[in-house]
Design an enzyme around this catalytic site. Structure first.
Site, PDB file in Angstrom:
ATOM      1  N   ARG A  23      32.694  54.794  43.397  1.00 28.68           N
ATOM      2  CA  ARG A  23      34.243  54.950  42.464  1.00 28.68           C
ATOM      3  C   ARG A  23      34.494  55.034  41.312  1.00 28.68           C
ATOM      4  O   ARG A  23      34.913  54.417  40.429  1.00 28.68           O
ATOM      5  CB  ARG A  23      35.120  52.800  42.388  1.00 28.68           C
ATOM      6  CG  ARG A  23      34.381  52.302  43.609  1.00 28.68           C
ATOM      7  CD  ARG A  23      35.145  52.198  44.474  1.00 28.68           C
ATOM      8  NE  ARG A  23      36.560  52.208  45.057  1.00 28.68           N
ATOM      9  CZ  ARG A  23      37.050  50.722  45.169  1.00 28.68           C
ATOM     10  NH1 ARG A  23      36.162  49.647  46.106  1.00 28.68           N
ATOM     11  NH2 ARG A  23      38.312  50.449  45.151  1.00 28.68           N
TER      12      ARG A  23
ATOM     13  N   ARG B 164      40.455  53.595  37.792  1.00 29.47           N
ATOM     14  CA  ARG B 164      41.439  53.402  36.980  1.00 29.47           C
ATOM     15  C   ARG B 164      41.366  53.199  35.629  1.00 29.47           C
ATOM     16  O   ARG B 164      41.205  52.989  34.109  1.00 29.47           O
ATOM     17  CB  ARG B 164      41.668  51.465  37.315  1.00 29.47           C
ATOM     18  CG  ARG B 164      43.180  51.405  38.640  1.00 29.47           C
ATOM     19  CD  ARG B 164      43.592  50.494  39.046  1.00 29.47           C
ATOM     20  NE  ARG B 164      42.452  49.992  39.546  1.00 29.47           N
ATOM     21  CZ  ARG B 164      42.687  49.053  40.366  1.00 29.47           C
ATOM     22  NH1 ARG B 164      43.659  47.596  40.498  1.00 29.47           N
ATOM     23  NH2 ARG B 164      41.451  48.365  40.969  1.00 29.47           N
TER      24      ARG B 164
ATOM     25  N   ARG C 292      47.993  58.261  38.249  1.00 28.92           N
ATOM     26  CA  ARG C 292      48.811  56.584  38.811  1.00 28.92           C
ATOM     27  C   ARG C 292      49.908  56.480  37.817  1.00 28.92           C
ATOM     28  O   ARG C 292      50.989  55.988  38.803  1.00 28.92           O
ATOM     29  CB  ARG C 292      47.925  55.651  39.143  1.00 28.92           C
ATOM     30  CG  ARG C 292      46.734  55.985  40.068  1.00 28.92           C
ATOM     31  CD  ARG C 292      47.759  55.828  41.436  1.00 28.92           C
ATOM     32  NE  ARG C 292      47.438  54.087  41.584  1.00 28.92           N
ATOM     33  CZ  ARG C 292      48.685  53.374  41.388  1.00 28.92           C
ATOM     34  NH1 ARG C 292      49.325  54.003  41.033  1.00 28.92           N
ATOM     35  NH2 ARG C 292      48.406  52.359  41.310  1.00 28.92           N
TER      36      ARG C 292
ATOM     37  N   ASP D   7      40.200  56.156  50.690  1.00 24.83           N
ATOM     38  CA  ASP D   7      40.127  54.618  50.738  1.00 24.83           C
ATOM     39  C   ASP D   7      39.932  54.280  51.879  1.00 24.83           C
ATOM     40  O   ASP D   7      39.703  54.649  53.139  1.00 24.83           O
ATOM     41  CB  ASP D   7      41.267  53.962  50.135  1.00 24.83           C
ATOM     42  CG  ASP D   7      40.887  52.756  50.103  1.00 24.83           C
ATOM     43  OD1 ASP D   7      40.752  52.012  48.586  1.00 24.83           O
ATOM     44  OD2 ASP D   7      40.872  51.428  51.306  1.00 24.83           O
TER      45      ASP D   7
ATOM     46  N   TYR E 263      39.671  44.244  57.461  1.00 21.42           N
ATOM     47  CA  TYR E 263      41.626  43.839  55.809  1.00 21.42           C
ATOM     48  C   TYR E 263      41.964  43.414  57.850  1.00 21.42           C
ATOM     49  O   TYR E 263      43.110  43.005  57.010  1.00 21.42           O
ATOM     50  CB  TYR E 263      41.245  44.935  55.142  1.00 21.42           C
ATOM     51  CG  TYR E 263      40.431  45.249  54.213  1.00 21.42           C
ATOM     52  CD1 TYR E 263      40.507  44.724  52.913  1.00 21.42           C
ATOM     53  CD2 TYR E 263      39.177  45.578  54.166  1.00 21.42           C
ATOM     54  CE1 TYR E 263      40.118  44.581  51.446  1.00 21.42           C
ATOM     55  CE2 TYR E 263      38.372  45.269  52.820  1.00 21.42           C
ATOM     56  CZ  TYR E 263      38.636  45.069  51.720  1.00 21.42           C
ATOM     57  OH  TYR E 263      38.269  45.419  50.355  1.00 21.42           O
TER      58      TYR E 263
END
Ligand code: 1CP
Length: 340
Positions: free
Chosen positions: A26, A30, A39, A75, A150
């Site tokens: 990752r 962010r 973003r 993703d 998910y």
């Protein structure tokens, strides 16, 4: 042209380059102000579907941190586009129509990733152009179980009650779903390699939801098919099965070139399990990067030393980097590993 920085690919092949290669799971995201700036202008979904923006974000940690590999910005959940199932990122993923019954499973439309996910392949090509052969590019997907968790739960789960309920009460329905998802993921990874990725990583991030014996019975055969399939694609595979030491032994039964190690086990113990002929990747606890630099230095050197009996070592975190990480400390970690 092969990438000029070969250390990551050398380690994947079992060689020990002069400097231990490092990248961070990752690594784009962010915690980086450059990522947040992009973003602020586009949603996560738009970002994943814009090849040039994906390339820009993929290169941010390569430029800033000096890591030895890039990972495609995308993703694990974009594959649901091949089933026509919508995922909202709020920012945690939410699927409004989870798949829980035999009827839900039978109603699924399994599309072709080569058409439905062409934007990912365009992103791979954009990343390769932007990288200009500086470092290798890693493509990836979720493992069948983590991806399906998910789809069945509809969101991030703590207890995994719906998917485990399906495994134990309707094992044939679950097995059919795993079969179809594995086939889709095989094709999806093949498309990434055709588009130009230099290596692959499969993330079974939620494997630890299952007891090892149940993982072996219900999950491992499908994961084995995915791993076997990638062996014919001509690029190395990193298999990251997160959970506990028992799962590490199961993962190491599969013929992936590199075994990812999470932070739940000390690296020397992990190497004792994977053996002297295996390449390992890992495994600094990502939350250590919330601590002082001196501690990060000491712990990083300990991981490098503890991996010395493995065939080769790719330094990484034991899971994804925290969004609260100071980017300067992540960069310092890269320097420490390169000089260790
Ligand atoms: O900007 C935002 O708000 C979105 C946050 C975000 C980001 C930056 C998401 C939503 N996904 C990503 C990128 C991403 N995801 C990458 C590429 C970036 C990089 O590595 O540099 C990768 C490899 C992933 C993989 C991923 N997505 C995994 C497996 C790895 C892991 O951490 O275990 C999983 C489980 C996901 C699901 C997902 N997507 C996004 C979030 C916030 C999550 C995790 C939610 C959860 O805990 O269930």
């Amino acid at each position: 042209m092969p990438p000029r920085n070969q250390t990551f690919l050398q380690a994947c092949r079992g060689e020990r380059p002069a400097r231990t290669p490092i990248w961070l799971m990752r690594q784009a995201g962010r915690y980086m102000p450059e990522y947040r700036a992009i973003r602020a202008k586009v949603s996560f979904t738009e970002l994943c579907r814009s090849p040039d923006l994906c390339a820009e974000v993929t290169l941010q940690p390569v430029d800033y941190l000096g890591v030895d590999a890039a990972i495609l910005f995308s993703d694990i959940l974009v594959v649901f586009d091949a089933l026509g199932i919508d995922v909202r990122f709020e920012p945690s993923p939410v699927i409004a129509t989870p798949v829980r019954t035999a009827a839900d499973v039978n109603a699924l439309q399994w599309g072709d990733p080569h058409t439905e996910l062409s934007y990912v392949y365009n992103a791979v090509r954009a990343c390769k152009r932007a990288l200009a052969d500086r470092v290798p590019l890693i493509g990836f997907c979720g493992a069948p179980f983590t991806t399906l968790s998910y789809l069945v739960e509809g969101q991030t789960s703590r207890e995994f009650e719906h998917i485990k309920g399906m495994i134990f009460s309707a094992p044939a329905v679950f097995a059919g779903l795993m079969e179809n998802m594995t086939t889709l993921l095989c094709e999806y990874l093949r498309g990434q390699v055709l588009a130009g990725v230099d290596a692959l990583q499969v993330f079974d991030s939620w494997a630890g939801a299952l007891a090892p014996a149940d993982y072996r019975e219900h999950v491992l055969p499908h994961l084995a098919r995915l791993v076997d399939f990638t062996r014919n694609l001509g690029v190395p595979l990193i298999l990251f099965v997160r959970g506990n030491a028992n799962l590490l032994a199961l993962a190491a039964e599969l013929p992936a070139e590199v075994i990812g190690v999470d932070w739940s086990i000390d690296m020397d113990q992990a190497v004792a399990i994977t053996g002297p002929n295996r390449v390992v990747q890992g495994n600094l606890d990502p939350m250590l990067l919330l601590g002082p630099a001196a501690l990060v230095e000491r712990k990083a050197r300990e991981v490098v030393a503890a991996a010395r009996h493995a065939k080769a070592h790719i330094f990484n975190l034991g899971h994804g980097i925290s969004r609260h990480t100071d980017p300067a400390l992540a960069r310092h970690l890269v320097e420490v590993v390169h000089s260790a």
